[in-house]
Design an enzyme around this catalytic site. Structure first.
Site, PDB file in Angstrom:
ATOM      1  N   CYS A  16       0.945  -1.831   0.370  1.00  0.00           N
ATOM      2  CA  CYS A  16       0.203  -0.069  -0.103  1.00  0.00           C
ATOM      3  C   CYS A  16       1.413   0.723  -0.069  1.00  0.00           C
ATOM      4  O   CYS A  16       0.019   2.210  -0.258  1.00  0.00           O
ATOM      5  CB  CYS A  16      -0.896  -0.156   1.055  1.00  0.00           C
ATOM      6  SG  CYS A  16      -2.307  -1.192   0.619  1.00  0.00           S
ATOM      7  N   SER A  43     -13.965   9.245   0.436  1.00  0.00           N
ATOM      8  CA  SER A  43     -13.500   8.482   0.387  1.00  0.00           C
ATOM      9  C   SER A  43     -13.319   7.239   1.506  1.00  0.00           C
ATOM     10  O   SER A  43     -12.088   6.512   1.568  1.00  0.00           O
ATOM     11  CB  SER A  43     -12.181   9.711   1.468  1.00  0.00           C
ATOM     12  OG  SER A  43     -11.885  10.718   0.522  1.00  0.00           O
ATOM     13  N   ASP A  44     -14.127   6.606   1.110  1.00  0.00           N
ATOM     14  CA  ASP A  44     -14.926   5.659   2.226  1.00  0.00           C
ATOM     15  C   ASP A  44     -13.956   4.092   1.586  1.00  0.00           C
ATOM     16  O   ASP A  44     -13.323   4.689   0.417  1.00  0.00           O
ATOM     17  CB  ASP A  44     -15.842   5.168   1.916  1.00  0.00           C
ATOM     18  CG  ASP A  44     -16.810   4.383   3.542  1.00  0.00           C
ATOM     19  OD1 ASP A  44     -16.205   3.804   4.285  1.00  0.00           O
ATOM     20  OD2 ASP A  44     -17.364   4.686   4.203  1.00  0.00           O
ATOM     21  N   ASP A  45     -14.215   2.827   2.490  1.00  0.00           N
ATOM     22  CA  ASP A  45     -13.292   1.428   1.950  1.00  0.00           C
ATOM     23  C   ASP A  45     -14.042   1.429   0.270  1.00  0.00           C
ATOM     24  O   ASP A  45     -13.352   0.744  -0.061  1.00  0.00           O
ATOM     25  CB  ASP A  45     -13.409   0.610   3.024  1.00  0.00           C
ATOM     26  CG  ASP A  45     -12.135   1.435   4.186  1.00  0.00           C
ATOM     27  OD1 ASP A  45     -11.321   1.882   4.014  1.00  0.00           O
ATOM     28  OD2 ASP A  45     -12.912   1.603   5.459  1.00  0.00           O
ATOM     29  N   ASP A  70     -11.800  -4.767   3.165  1.00  0.00           N
ATOM     30  CA  ASP A  70     -12.479  -3.246   2.527  1.00  0.00           C
ATOM     31  C   ASP A  70     -13.965  -3.648   2.593  1.00  0.00           C
ATOM     32  O   ASP A  70     -14.701  -2.670   2.945  1.00  0.00           O
ATOM     33  CB  ASP A  70     -12.160  -3.033   1.152  1.00  0.00           C
ATOM     34  CG  ASP A  70     -10.561  -1.815   0.856  1.00  0.00           C
ATOM     35  OD1 ASP A  70     -10.363  -1.902   2.418  1.00  0.00           O
ATOM     36  OD2 ASP A  70     -10.251  -2.018  -0.681  1.00  0.00           O
TER      37      ASP A  70
END
Length: 349
Positions: free
Chosen positions: A18, A50-52, A92
């Site tokens: 990441c 900006s969520d998963d 996620d």
């Protein structure tokens, strides 16, 4: 040791895991002018916070959770790389409170550099994770690339009323972190040839531990917000919660769980380039204690590959949340801070 395991995958990539993410500030600049038109009413989670993962309501009791995640090698062993990438991608879904349903593989490989046996082992690593979850890799897409790339499209299901967003925390919530920090630091030490065998085992244990507590958290009304800590570091992903929820946050640095060898290396100056990019992207929204050492900043901004869940819950639910983590093998889960009314800034104390 057989031939495929002698190849050092990290030599074929400019970054790893990441840590390859585009820095927060640059990503915001890129997406700033992206038009959002005609959003359907059943799209419960999109790009607004900006969520998963994206979440789309199918009916009164089911919503589809859709996500994708892929990156270049963070370790040299092909099988371990596949396992880490698959675990990270499925995280996620768990972060939204969902249950994985199926996956599609994303494969980019330098076919002129890697033997087929190595590529096969990467895919086998990913398949082993999906088999453990009980879901199929039902398809995918592959291309010839300059660097090895592997990951998954993950699809899952969640009840529409039980989705855990990153933008719905409340003032007074406590913060619980599910995994220790330091993955990016260990990956930097590995690439420099400094990481011990024990450090590698600790790194692998963290990055291949599925964030299954997310399913149980979906059933807890007093859990108000959840995200997973990945490429933007703890501070970056907590800032997403603060900005989305319009709250201030405080983290007690001494309460943060950390991988012991990572702490040793970061104090000696070992860190990823992504940690500096992350810190610059936070702007003035993270305040360190006066006289804080530089390694503290690097740890807070350290990119976590397949990192832990970060949970904002009511104080009365704190022990139940910690118990759920413990029951599922997350022995280092800790309460690390608190949220309050105020401008969306993070204070480290």
């Amino acid at each position: 040791m057989n031939a495929p395991e002698r190849i050092r995958l990290t030599e074929y990539s400019h970054g790893g895991g990441c840590g390859c993410k585009i820095a927060p500030a640059l990503l915001s600049e890129i997406l700033a002018s992206t038009p959002i038109r005609g959003l359907p009413k059943d799209l419960l989670v999109g790009t607004e916070s900006s969520d998963d993962a994206a979440v789309y309501r199918l009916n009164d009791t089911q919503a589809l959770v859709a996500t994708t995640d892929f990156f270049t090698p963070i370790v040299d062993d092909p099988y371990d790389f596949g396992r880490i990438a698959a675990t990270n991608a499925l995280s996620d879904i768990y972060a939204m409170g969902g249950k994985p349903l199926l996956a599609l593989a994303i494969v980019g490989m330098p076919l002129d550099k890697l033997p087929v046996s190595v590529i096969r082992r990467i895919l086998e690593g990913g398949e082993s994770v999906c088999a453990a979850v009980g879901i199929p890799i039902a398809g995918g897409h592959s291309i010839d690339t300059l660097e090895p790339i592997y990951g998954l499209v993950g699809l899952g299901l969640v009840h529409p009323d039980k989705v855990k967003k990153n933008s719905t925390a409340r003032a007074g919530d406590v913060l619980v972190l599910g995994k220790p920090l330091g993955i990016g630091i260990l990956s930097a030490a590995l690439k420099k040839g400094k990481l011990s065998e024990a450090g590698y085992r600790a790194m692998l244990a963290c990055t291949t531990q599925l964030n299954t507590p997310g399913e149980a958290l979906a059933e807890m009304p007093e859990v108000h917000a959840v995200t997973d800590v990945t490429g933007f570091g703890l501070a970056g992903h907590l800032l997403e919660i603060l900005r989305g929820s319009k709250l201030a946050g405080e983290v007690r640095f001494d309460s943060l769980p950390m991988i012991a060898e990572a702490l040793e290396w970061v104090k000696q100056g070992v860190a990823t380039g992504a940690s500096d990019r992350n810190w610059k992207g936070y702007g003035e929204d993270v305040q360190l204690p006066a006289g804080a050492p530089d390694w503290m900043r690097k740890l807070l901004s350290d990119p976590q590959t397949s990192g832990g869940l970060l949970v904002a819950c009511a104080p009365q639910a704190e022990q139940a949340v910690l118990a759920e983590f413990s029951k599922r093998g997350f022995a280092e889960a800790r309460t690390v801070g608190r949220l309050s009314a105020g401008a969306p800034r993070l204070a480290i104390v």
